[in-house]
Motif scaffolding. Sequence first.
Motif, PDB file in Angstrom:
ATOM      1  N   ALA A   1       0.844  -1.194   0.000  1.00 18.20           N
ATOM      2  CA  ALA A   1       0.000   0.000   0.000  1.00 18.20           C
ATOM      3  C   ALA A   1       0.882   1.248   0.000  1.00 18.20           C
ATOM      4  O   ALA A   1       2.037   1.216   0.427  1.00 18.20           O
ATOM      5  CB  ALA A   1      -0.931   0.009   1.214  1.00 18.20           C
ATOM      6  N   ASP A   2       0.294   2.330  -0.480  1.00 17.59           N
ATOM      7  CA  ASP A   2       0.936   3.648  -0.421  1.00 17.59           C
ATOM      8  C   ASP A   2       0.165   4.428   0.644  1.00 17.59           C
ATOM      9  O   ASP A   2      -0.968   4.852   0.426  1.00 17.59           O
ATOM     10  CB  ASP A   2       0.833   4.325  -1.792  1.00 17.59           C
ATOM     11  CG  ASP A   2       1.522   5.698  -1.823  1.00 17.59           C
ATOM     12  OD1 ASP A   2       1.891   6.212  -0.746  1.00 17.59           O
ATOM     13  OD2 ASP A   2       1.664   6.250  -2.925  1.00 17.59           O
ATOM     14  N   VAL A   3       0.788   4.580   1.800  1.00 16.10           N
ATOM     15  CA  VAL A   3       0.116   5.223   2.931  1.00 16.10           C
ATOM     16  C   VAL A   3       0.859   6.497   3.298  1.00 16.10           C
ATOM     17  O   VAL A   3       2.073   6.472   3.537  1.00 16.10           O
ATOM     18  CB  VAL A   3       0.047   4.288   4.163  1.00 16.10           C
ATOM     19  CG1 VAL A   3      -0.638   5.000   5.330  1.00 16.10           C
ATOM     20  CG2 VAL A   3      -0.686   3.006   3.815  1.00 16.10           C
TER      21      VAL A   3
ATOM     22  N   CYS B   1      -4.065   9.271   3.854  1.00 21.39           N
ATOM     23  CA  CYS B   1      -4.103   8.918   2.430  1.00 21.39           C
ATOM     24  C   CYS B   1      -3.685   7.457   2.273  1.00 21.39           C
ATOM     25  O   CYS B   1      -2.622   7.064   2.765  1.00 21.39           O
ATOM     26  CB  CYS B   1      -3.154   9.809   1.639  1.00 21.39           C
ATOM     27  SG  CYS B   1      -3.291  11.584   2.005  1.00 21.39           S
ATOM     28  N   GLN B   2      -4.491   6.697   1.565  1.00 22.20           N
ATOM     29  CA  GLN B   2      -4.185   5.276   1.382  1.00 22.20           C
ATOM     30  C   GLN B   2      -4.534   4.846  -0.039  1.00 22.20           C
ATOM     31  O   GLN B   2      -5.645   5.092  -0.521  1.00 22.20           O
ATOM     32  CB  GLN B   2      -4.967   4.429   2.374  1.00 22.20           C
ATOM     33  CG  GLN B   2      -4.602   2.950   2.324  1.00 22.20           C
ATOM     34  CD  GLN B   2      -5.490   2.106   3.216  1.00 22.20           C
ATOM     35  OE1 GLN B   2      -6.553   1.661   2.802  1.00 22.20           O
ATOM     36  NE2 GLN B   2      -5.052   1.915   4.456  1.00 22.20           N
TER      37      GLN B   2
ATOM     38  N   THR C   1      -8.635   0.491  -2.196  1.00 20.17           N
ATOM     39  CA  THR C   1      -8.943   1.864  -1.769  1.00 20.17           C
ATOM     40  C   THR C   1      -8.707   2.888  -2.868  1.00 20.17           C
ATOM     41  O   THR C   1      -9.333   3.943  -2.883  1.00 20.17           O
ATOM     42  CB  THR C   1      -8.118   2.247  -0.534  1.00 20.17           C
ATOM     43  OG1 THR C   1      -6.726   2.076  -0.830  1.00 20.17           O
ATOM     44  CG2 THR C   1      -8.495   1.387   0.659  1.00 20.17           C
ATOM     45  N   ASP C   2      -7.778   2.609  -3.779  1.00 19.76           N
ATOM     46  CA  ASP C   2      -7.551   3.473  -4.941  1.00 19.76           C
ATOM     47  C   ASP C   2      -7.485   4.965  -4.592  1.00 19.76           C
ATOM     48  O   ASP C   2      -8.397   5.738  -4.883  1.00 19.76           O
ATOM     49  CB  ASP C   2      -8.639   3.243  -5.996  1.00 19.76           C
ATOM     50  CG  ASP C   2      -8.547   1.854  -6.602  1.00 19.76           C
ATOM     51  OD1 ASP C   2      -7.410   1.370  -6.824  1.00 19.76           O
ATOM     52  OD2 ASP C   2      -9.601   1.236  -6.831  1.00 19.76           O
ATOM     53  N   GLN C   3      -6.391   5.347  -3.943  1.00 15.92           N
ATOM     54  CA  GLN C   3      -6.096   6.743  -3.608  1.00 15.92           C
ATOM     55  C   GLN C   3      -7.204   7.385  -2.770  1.00 15.92           C
ATOM     56  O   GLN C   3      -7.630   8.520  -2.995  1.00 15.92           O
ATOM     57  CB  GLN C   3      -5.837   7.567  -4.871  1.00 15.92           C
ATOM     58  CG  GLN C   3      -4.630   7.081  -5.665  1.00 15.92           C
ATOM     59  CD  GLN C   3      -4.268   7.966  -6.826  1.00 15.92           C
ATOM     60  OE1 GLN C   3      -5.013   8.878  -7.196  1.00 15.92           O
ATOM     61  NE2 GLN C   3      -3.110   7.731  -7.427  1.00 15.92           N
ATOM     62  N   ARG C   4      -7.633   6.674  -1.787  1.00 19.17           N
ATOM     63  CA  ARG C   4      -8.657   7.192  -0.879  1.00 19.17           C
ATOM     64  C   ARG C   4      -8.008   8.111   0.140  1.00 19.17           C
ATOM     65  O   ARG C   4      -6.861   7.925   0.541  1.00 19.17           O
ATOM     66  CB  ARG C   4      -9.392   6.055  -0.176  1.00 19.17           C
ATOM     67  CG  ARG C   4     -10.573   6.499   0.699  1.00 19.17           C
ATOM     68  CD  ARG C   4     -11.293   5.291   1.267  1.00 19.17           C
ATOM     69  NE  ARG C   4     -11.809   4.428   0.187  1.00 19.17           N
ATOM     70  CZ  ARG C   4     -12.371   3.231   0.402  1.00 19.17           C
ATOM     71  NH1 ARG C   4     -12.445   2.750   1.643  1.00 19.17           N
ATOM     72  NH2 ARG C   4     -12.811   2.529  -0.618  1.00 19.17           N
TER      73      ARG C   4
END
Length: 208
Positions: free
Chosen positions: A135-137, A150-151, A157-160
């Motif tokens: 993930a990108d958090v 931001c996740q 989640t797709d840039q939620r």
Amino acid sequence: MMLASKRLSAVGAVFIGVLWLSACAGQATQAPTEPTNSAAEGAAEAQAAEPAGSAEGSRDAEDADATVQAEETEAATPEVRTQEKSCGWDAPRLDSGVPATLPADAAGDLATALIGSWQHTHFDSGAGFEIVDTADVRFVFPSATEMLYCQDVPGVTDQRQAEAAVTLDGTTIALPPPATGYRAIAWDESAMLWENLRDGSTFLLQRR
């Protein structure tokens, strides 16, 4: 100014003395007055030059003092960090290894250090740091009282992103329920260690 005045008085006294001596010499020997004029001109030049030099020196000293004061003020003024309220999805994830030297203590005020955009790069559940690779958090703090979580988990989640109010209680970063929040363990200019109060794991965050 007092020194310049004393010098002018001294020059004036010399000038008067030269004139008096020249007058006495003229009465006794009828000598030409050319030397007297030269002496008078020299004294006059000294009178004219002395105040100009003193004024110029005073201006130079004032300019130097002003420069020093400006430099001291600039050095004493702390840098004010600002952060846009944005996840910055247009920039790629920060893929960075564990720093060679992790922060071991609190470097400055937490409320000031928080401001900025932080990448959650690693976590430690007791077996050492592992990379966050699924993930990108990102944690974004436009101020010490607001956070943007931001996740981006592809397909999930797709840039939620979600905004949350933040309350600092000592080193605890408290979030609205049901979130449990975090405790800042140590930090410096480029990295932070947080305890996840939900499961006790340690997060490594690095400034983007």
